[in-house]
Motif scaffolding. Structure first.
Motif, mmCIF file in Angstrom:
data_model
loop_
_atom_site.group_PDB
_atom_site.id
_atom_site.type_symbol
_atom_site.label_atom_id
_atom_site.label_comp_id
_atom_site.label_asym_id
_atom_site.label_seq_id
_atom_site.Cartn_x
_atom_site.Cartn_y
_atom_site.Cartn_z
ATOM 1 N N CYS A 150 0.821 -1.213 0.000
ATOM 2 C CA CYS A 150 0.000 0.000 0.000
ATOM 3 C C CYS A 150 0.853 1.260 0.000
ATOM 4 O O CYS A 150 0.422 2.312 -0.497
ATOM 5 N N GLU A 151 2.042 1.167 0.539
ATOM 6 C CA GLU A 151 2.907 2.349 0.639
ATOM 7 C C GLU A 151 3.522 2.758 -0.693
ATOM 8 O O GLU A 151 3.956 3.902 -0.847
ATOM 9 N N VAL A 152 3.554 1.844 -1.684
ATOM 10 C CA VAL A 152 4.277 2.146 -2.922
ATOM 11 C C VAL A 152 3.389 2.204 -4.164
ATOM 12 O O VAL A 152 3.864 2.602 -5.226
ATOM 13 N N VAL A 153 2.117 1.810 -4.067
ATOM 14 C CA VAL A 153 1.278 1.783 -5.262
ATOM 15 C C VAL A 153 0.713 3.171 -5.559
ATOM 16 O O VAL A 153 0.654 4.045 -4.689
ATOM 17 N N ASP A 154 0.280 3.338 -6.818
ATOM 18 C CA ASP A 154 -0.273 4.621 -7.281
ATOM 19 C C ASP A 154 -1.794 4.656 -7.252
ATOM 20 O O ASP A 154 -2.394 5.696 -7.531
ATOM 21 N N GLY A 155 -2.413 3.532 -6.946
ATOM 22 C CA GLY A 155 -3.866 3.471 -6.900
ATOM 23 C C GLY A 155 -4.310 2.064 -6.559
ATOM 24 O O GLY A 155 -3.487 1.153 -6.378
ATOM 25 N N PHE A 156 -5.634 1.890 -6.479
ATOM 26 C CA PHE A 156 -6.188 0.620 -6.028
ATOM 27 C C PHE A 156 -7.307 0.164 -6.962
ATOM 28 O O PHE A 156 -8.045 0.983 -7.514
ATOM 29 N N ILE A 157 -7.408 -1.157 -7.119
ATOM 30 C CA ILE A 157 -8.506 -1.767 -7.868
ATOM 31 C C ILE A 157 -9.222 -2.718 -6.920
ATOM 32 O O ILE A 157 -8.625 -3.692 -6.452
ATOM 33 N N TYR A 158 -10.478 -2.412 -6.624
ATOM 34 C CA TYR A 158 -11.273 -3.283 -5.756
ATOM 35 C C TYR A 158 -12.250 -4.043 -6.629
ATOM 36 O O TYR A 158 -13.061 -3.445 -7.345
ATOM 37 N N VAL A 159 -12.175 -5.374 -6.598
ATOM 38 C CA VAL A 159 -13.061 -6.216 -7.404
ATOM 39 C C VAL A 159 -14.221 -6.660 -6.519
ATOM 40 O O VAL A 159 -14.063 -7.505 -5.634
ATOM 41 N N ALA A 160 -15.385 -6.057 -6.736
ATOM 42 C CA ALA A 160 -16.575 -6.366 -5.952
ATOM 43 C C ALA A 160 -17.392 -7.442 -6.645
ATOM 44 O O ALA A 160 -17.456 -7.496 -7.880
ATOM 45 N N ASN A 161 -17.999 -8.301 -5.868
ATOM 46 C CA ASN A 161 -18.914 -9.310 -6.396
ATOM 47 C C ASN A 161 -20.270 -8.647 -6.588
ATOM 48 O O ASN A 161 -20.949 -8.299 -5.626
ATOM 49 N N ALA A 162 -20.678 -8.472 -7.845
ATOM 50 C CA ALA A 162 -21.925 -7.766 -8.153
ATOM 51 C C ALA A 162 -23.070 -8.707 -8.495
ATOM 52 O O ALA A 162 -24.124 -8.251 -8.952
ATOM 53 N N GLU A 163 -22.880 -10.008 -8.268
ATOM 54 C CA GLU A 163 -23.947 -10.954 -8.608
ATOM 55 C C GLU A 163 -25.087 -10.825 -7.604
ATOM 56 O O GLU A 163 -24.891 -10.956 -6.388
ATOM 57 N N ALA A 164 -26.282 -10.580 -8.125
ATOM 58 C CA ALA A 164 -27.415 -10.231 -7.277
ATOM 59 C C ALA A 164 -27.866 -11.379 -6.389
ATOM 60 O O ALA A 164 -28.443 -11.153 -5.318
ATOM 61 N N HIS A 165 -27.620 -12.620 -6.796
ATOM 62 C CA HIS A 165 -28.115 -13.765 -6.027
ATOM 63 C C HIS A 165 -27.193 -14.136 -4.862
ATOM 64 O O HIS A 165 -27.535 -14.990 -4.046
ATOM 65 N N LYS A 166 -26.024 -13.495 -4.774
ATOM 66 C CA LYS A 166 -25.084 -13.787 -3.700
ATOM 67 C C LYS A 166 -25.346 -12.890 -2.489
ATOM 68 O O LYS A 166 -25.854 -11.779 -2.610
ATOM 69 N N LYS A 167 -24.981 -13.372 -1.316
ATOM 70 C CA LYS A 167 -25.073 -12.575 -0.100
ATOM 71 C C LYS A 167 -23.807 -11.739 0.034
ATOM 72 O O LYS A 167 -22.699 -12.224 -0.169
ATOM 73 N N HIS A 168 -23.978 -10.478 0.393
ATOM 74 C CA HIS A 168 -22.843 -9.571 0.462
ATOM 75 C C HIS A 168 -22.823 -8.846 1.803
ATOM 76 O O HIS A 168 -23.868 -8.479 2.338
ATOM 77 N N GLU A 169 -21.609 -8.644 2.318
ATOM 78 C CA GLU A 169 -21.415 -7.898 3.565
ATOM 79 C C GLU A 169 -20.734 -6.577 3.224
ATOM 80 O O GLU A 169 -19.538 -6.397 3.393
ATOM 81 N N ARG A 170 -21.514 -5.634 2.712
ATOM 82 C CA ARG A 170 -20.939 -4.401 2.188
ATOM 83 C C ARG A 170 -20.290 -3.550 3.284
ATOM 84 O O ARG A 170 -19.297 -2.872 3.025
ATOM 85 N N GLN A 171 -20.838 -3.560 4.493
ATOM 86 C CA GLN A 171 -20.245 -2.774 5.561
ATOM 87 C C GLN A 171 -18.840 -3.268 5.878
ATOM 88 O O GLN A 171 -17.915 -2.486 6.096
ATOM 89 N N GLU A 172 -18.671 -4.580 5.876
ATOM 90 C CA GLU A 172 -17.357 -5.161 6.119
ATOM 91 C C GLU A 172 -16.418 -4.883 4.942
ATOM 92 O O GLU A 172 -15.222 -4.631 5.131
ATOM 93 N N GLU A 173 -16.954 -4.906 3.733
ATOM 94 C CA GLU A 173 -16.144 -4.589 2.566
ATOM 95 C C GLU A 173 -15.635 -3.156 2.636
ATOM 96 O O GLU A 173 -14.465 -2.867 2.321
ATOM 97 N N LEU A 174 -16.514 -2.231 3.038
ATOM 98 C CA LEU A 174 -16.088 -0.837 3.174
ATOM 99 C C LEU A 174 -14.967 -0.715 4.195
ATOM 100 O O LEU A 174 -13.983 0.016 3.974
ATOM 101 N N ALA A 175 -15.091 -1.426 5.322
ATOM 102 C CA ALA A 175 -14.059 -1.357 6.367
ATOM 103 C C ALA A 175 -12.711 -1.826 5.820
ATOM 104 O O ALA A 175 -11.656 -1.260 6.157
#
Length: 332
Positions: A228-253
């Protein structure tokens, strides 16, 4: 002139069948139609109808959640939302027209390179979409040269962690992606076979109390911290499949742990790939994904881009945005 004889409710009904672009053209014909096409109920209808089909949204264009959650009847006549302005600010065709008026990315890149800016920016890629989807996004990126060319597997190391893979964008700009998995490949395979959730080893939890509630706070392990100290940016790959259960609050953390200003410049861009396995899977619209992840709370530039792992659809649009933002930040 033929429309002038209809009552206003009939005119609104007819206008609802026009595209927003055609409606704007109609508004340029006379003072009457300029006022008529700005009807807030009409533009709220367009907004609610079209936003689930938009394939990208960013930090400058995300509509306020109240705009499409609040019932129209709750608005008083004096404080109506300017739905027309919200639509024009948020929709992809309007953002594309604004972007086309700016200098092209290729020209900007050549200027930056002439100034000695690092030619190969580095990005850390992480998130549940790397591990939970039936189709592997990373594997497709590595084996699809007609879309994204692998430029090399450098031997140099980033603080002993590894240098990731170098790709080439549009046969021009090289960039490096370091993929960070939460577990080993064996543990991921076991979890998939048993339909269980593997323990994420990239983070450790630190609980804190905010008011009367206990807040979830994560920190990254030492090895990830060095990345994290040396990169120029970040790519977050989110699971966008509607039928899956997601913990978005934990993902944000966990996103907040990665982009912690204590680990590097606070303005590094974040690209969220809102990813599904293949085109036939029902997805969560990118606008909803942005609100579920509460990206409006972030201080740095971000964009959510719909992506399909099996075909890499949408990926290049996201990479182009990320390279532009990283180049601008480096220039600053």
């Amino acid at each position: 002139a033929a429309l002038d004889g209809f009552q206003i409710d009939v005119q609104l009904n007819i206008m609802s069948f026009l595209s927003p672009q055609d409606l704007c053209h109609l508004g340029s014909t006379s003072c009457y139609w300029r006022a008529a096409v700005q009807d807030p109920l009409l533009w709220r209808y367009f907004l609610l109808r079209d936003l689930p089909f938009w394939t990208s949204i960013d930090w400058k264009s995300l509509p306020d959640v109240e705009v499409f959650n609040k019932a129209f009847s709750e608005d008083s006549d004096n404080v109506l939302h300017d739905y027309m302005a919200v639509y024009k600010k948020s929709c992809p065709w309007s953002r594309r027209s604004l972007k086309s008026s700016r200098p092209r990315y290729g020209a900007m890149t050549s200027v930056l390179l002439s100034l000695g800016i690092r030619a190969e920016p580095r990005f850390a890629m992480f998130g549940p979409g790397l591990e939970e989807l039936d189709d592997s996004l990373v594997q497709k990126m590595m084996t699809c040269p007609e879309i994204l060319l692998v430029a090399g597997l450098p031997q140099r190391q980033i603080h002993g962690i590894g240098s990731g893979v170098s790709f080439q964008f549009n046969n021009n700009q090289k960039f490096n992606i370091l993929t960070l998995y939460s577990t080993t490949s064996v543990e991921r395979k076991r979890a998939r076979t048993q339909q269980a959730v593997a323990v994420n080893k990239m983070f450790y939890q630190e609980n804190s109390v905010a008011g009367n509630q206990q807040a979830v706070h994560y920190s990254v392990i030492a090895e990830v911290k060095k990345v994290c100290e040396v990169v120029d940016g970040f790519i977050y790959v989110a699971n966008a499949e509607a039928h899956k259960k997601h913990e978005r609050q934990e993902e944000l953390a966990r996103i907040l742990a990665m982009i912690d200003p204590a680990l590097g410049p606070p303005n590094r861009p974040l690209l969220v790939l809102s990813c599904v396995s293949h085109a036939g899977v029902k997805r969560i619209p990118c606008v909803y994904m942005a609100h579920q992840l509460q990206l409006n709370l972030l201080c740095q530039p971000w964009m959510v881009q719909d992506t399909v792992a099996a075909t890499l659809a949408g990926l290049l649009n996201g990479i182009e945005w990320l390279l532009e933002e990283a180049s601008c930040k480096n220039a600053q």
